[in-house]
Design an enzyme around this catalytic site. Structure first.
Site, PDB file in Angstrom:
ATOM      1  N   ASN A 190       0.835  -1.198   0.000  1.00 45.49           N
ATOM      2  CA  ASN A 190       0.000   0.000   0.000  1.00 45.49           C
ATOM      3  C   ASN A 190       0.886   1.271   0.000  1.00 45.49           C
ATOM      4  O   ASN A 190       1.668   1.492   0.926  1.00 45.49           O
ATOM      5  CB  ASN A 190      -0.877  -0.055   1.268  1.00 45.49           C
ATOM      6  CG  ASN A 190      -1.860   1.072   1.338  1.00 45.49           C
ATOM      7  OD1 ASN A 190      -1.515   2.227   1.063  1.00 45.49           O
ATOM      8  ND2 ASN A 190      -3.075   0.743   1.719  1.00 45.49           N
ATOM      9  N   ASP A 245      -1.741  -4.556  11.519  1.00 47.40           N
ATOM     10  CA  ASP A 245      -3.029  -5.187  11.295  1.00 47.40           C
ATOM     11  C   ASP A 245      -4.064  -4.317  11.992  1.00 47.40           C
ATOM     12  O   ASP A 245      -3.816  -3.808  13.085  1.00 47.40           O
ATOM     13  CB  ASP A 245      -3.043  -6.608  11.876  1.00 47.40           C
ATOM     14  CG  ASP A 245      -4.246  -7.385  11.358  1.00 47.40           C
ATOM     15  OD1 ASP A 245      -4.455  -7.417  10.137  1.00 47.40           O
ATOM     16  OD2 ASP A 245      -4.996  -7.944  12.189  1.00 47.40           O
ATOM     17  N   SER A 246      -5.184  -4.130  11.331  1.00 47.93           N
ATOM     18  CA  SER A 246      -6.169  -3.206  11.895  1.00 47.93           C
ATOM     19  C   SER A 246      -7.589  -3.679  11.628  1.00 47.93           C
ATOM     20  O   SER A 246      -7.810  -4.590  10.833  1.00 47.93           O
ATOM     21  CB  SER A 246      -5.977  -1.816  11.277  1.00 47.93           C
ATOM     22  OG  SER A 246      -6.119  -1.902   9.876  1.00 47.93           O
ATOM     23  N   GLY A 261     -12.776   1.773   3.603  1.00 49.17           N
ATOM     24  CA  GLY A 261     -13.336   0.827   4.573  1.00 49.17           C
ATOM     25  C   GLY A 261     -14.610   1.350   5.211  1.00 49.17           C
ATOM     26  O   GLY A 261     -15.549   1.763   4.525  1.00 49.17           O
ATOM     27  N   HIS A 264      -6.197   5.420  14.563  1.00 51.19           N
ATOM     28  CA  HIS A 264      -5.577   4.286  15.249  1.00 51.19           C
ATOM     29  C   HIS A 264      -4.199   3.962  14.651  1.00 51.19           C
ATOM     30  O   HIS A 264      -3.250   3.677  15.371  1.00 51.19           O
ATOM     31  CB  HIS A 264      -6.516   3.083  15.138  1.00 51.19           C
ATOM     32  CG  HIS A 264      -7.076   2.865  13.757  1.00 51.19           C
ATOM     33  ND1 HIS A 264      -7.663   3.874  13.031  1.00 51.19           N
ATOM     34  CD2 HIS A 264      -7.081   1.796  12.930  1.00 51.19           C
ATOM     35  CE1 HIS A 264      -8.035   3.417  11.855  1.00 51.19           C
ATOM     36  NE2 HIS A 264      -7.686   2.165  11.761  1.00 51.19           N
TER      37      HIS A 264
HETATM   38  P1  IMP Z   1      -5.935  -5.043   7.285  1.00 50.11           P
HETATM   39  O1  IMP Z   1      -5.394  -4.252   8.418  1.00 50.11           O
HETATM   40  O2  IMP Z   1      -5.341  -4.641   5.990  1.00 50.11           O
HETATM   41  O3  IMP Z   1      -5.919  -6.504   7.555  1.00 50.11           O
HETATM   42  O4  IMP Z   1      -7.489  -4.713   7.070  1.00 50.11           O
HETATM   43  C1  IMP Z   1      -8.274  -4.128   8.023  1.00 50.11           C
HETATM   44  C2  IMP Z   1      -9.686  -3.816   7.548  1.00 50.11           C
HETATM   45  O5  IMP Z   1     -10.276  -3.055   8.595  1.00 50.11           O
HETATM   46  C3  IMP Z   1      -9.765  -2.938   6.292  1.00 50.11           C
HETATM   47  O6  IMP Z   1      -9.989  -3.707   5.137  1.00 50.11           O
HETATM   48  C4  IMP Z   1     -10.987  -2.058   6.592  1.00 50.11           C
HETATM   49  O7  IMP Z   1     -12.164  -2.707   6.230  1.00 50.11           O
HETATM   50  C5  IMP Z   1     -10.948  -1.921   8.099  1.00 50.11           C
HETATM   51  N1  IMP Z   1     -10.183  -0.711   8.477  1.00 50.11           N
HETATM   52  C6  IMP Z   1      -8.938  -0.647   9.037  1.00 50.11           C
HETATM   53  N2  IMP Z   1      -8.562   0.634   9.231  1.00 50.11           N
HETATM   54  C7  IMP Z   1      -9.566   1.406   8.776  1.00 50.11           C
HETATM   55  C8  IMP Z   1      -9.746   2.817   8.678  1.00 50.11           C
HETATM   56  O8  IMP Z   1      -8.893   3.658   9.031  1.00 50.11           O
HETATM   57  N3  IMP Z   1     -10.926   3.224   8.156  1.00 50.11           N
HETATM   58  C9  IMP Z   1     -11.883   2.366   7.747  1.00 50.11           C
HETATM   59  N4  IMP Z   1     -11.754   1.044   7.782  1.00 50.11           N
HETATM   60  C10 IMP Z   1     -10.601   0.555   8.301  1.00 50.11           C
END
Ligand code: IMP
Length: 199
Positions: free
Chosen positions: A9, A69-70, A151, A178
């Protein structure tokens, strides 16, 4: 010092470059090294999944890795979708479909407290692991607002900003997010290692 990030990303790359630039860190992405590794996120916590990603890239490349991871935790849903936020409405679902599913599950629910969580992990080939967590409290709105962010942003009202993340600029979001918080804390925890490498 060269560090690989556990993501292709471009926004994450820029964010980390800005944060770690002062230490002369050279950041590379998996794509820049021709790597197609996609570690399976089999953990049940953000800490576990973040470490799975960071250790997989560190092992494969022999470089230290920073990965994050989020996700979104909703109180009335017992913390769901949590680590399943990306896959909440199926692997191929759009952001719009995920938000529709969430609004559907919360129909008639009055306690709409939620929070975004991010865990950033530094993992070095020698086994050093350093983790930092960032949280952003808020509420799930009754309907989508705005088209900014990604997201779940258009249904997330950030308490501290007093605004919906779908309606704020990236700069404004970064003040409260976050991810911004977990990365800033990770930077603090990494300071001795980074300063040592810079000396
Ligand atoms: P990963 O951290 O790439 O595994 O994906 C985390 C998922 O959580 C994302 O695909 C979003 O759907 C959601 N997400 C994480 N951070 C955010 C944010 O800042 N805004 C909105 N959605 C988020």
């Amino acid at each position: 010092m060269k560090i690989i990030i556990g993501s292709n990303n471009k926004k994450k790359l820029k964010e980390l470059q800005a944060l770690l630039g002062e230490y002369g860190v050279e950041l590379v992405t998996p794509a820049m090294l021709g790597l197609t590794l996609e570690p399976e996120e089999t953990g049940s916590t953000f800490e576990e999944n973040s470490l799975i990603k960071a250790s997989a890239f560190a092992k494969e490349t022999g470089l230290p890795c920073i990965a994050d991871d989020s996700g979104l935790e909703v109180k009335a849903l017992g913390g769901r979708p949590g680590v399943y936020s990306a896959r909440y409405a199926g692997e191929l679902a759009t952001d719009g479909e995920k938000m529709d599913k969430l609004l559907g599950e919360l129909e008639g629910v009055t306690d709409r407290a939620a929070r975004f969580v991010s865990v950033a992990t530094y993992c070095a080939p020698d086994g050093t692991v350093i983790q930092a967590r960032g949280e952003c409290p808020g509420e799930i709105l009754l309907e989508k607002r705005g088209t900014n962010g990604f997201g779940y942003d258009p249904v997330f009202f950030c308490t501290e900003a007093g605004e919906c993340f779908g309606e704020v600029s990236p700069e404004e979001k970064a003040k409260y997010s976050h991810r911004g918080r977990s990365l800033a804390l990770l930077k603090e925890k990494l300071r001795p290692i980074l300063e040592d490498n810079n000396a």
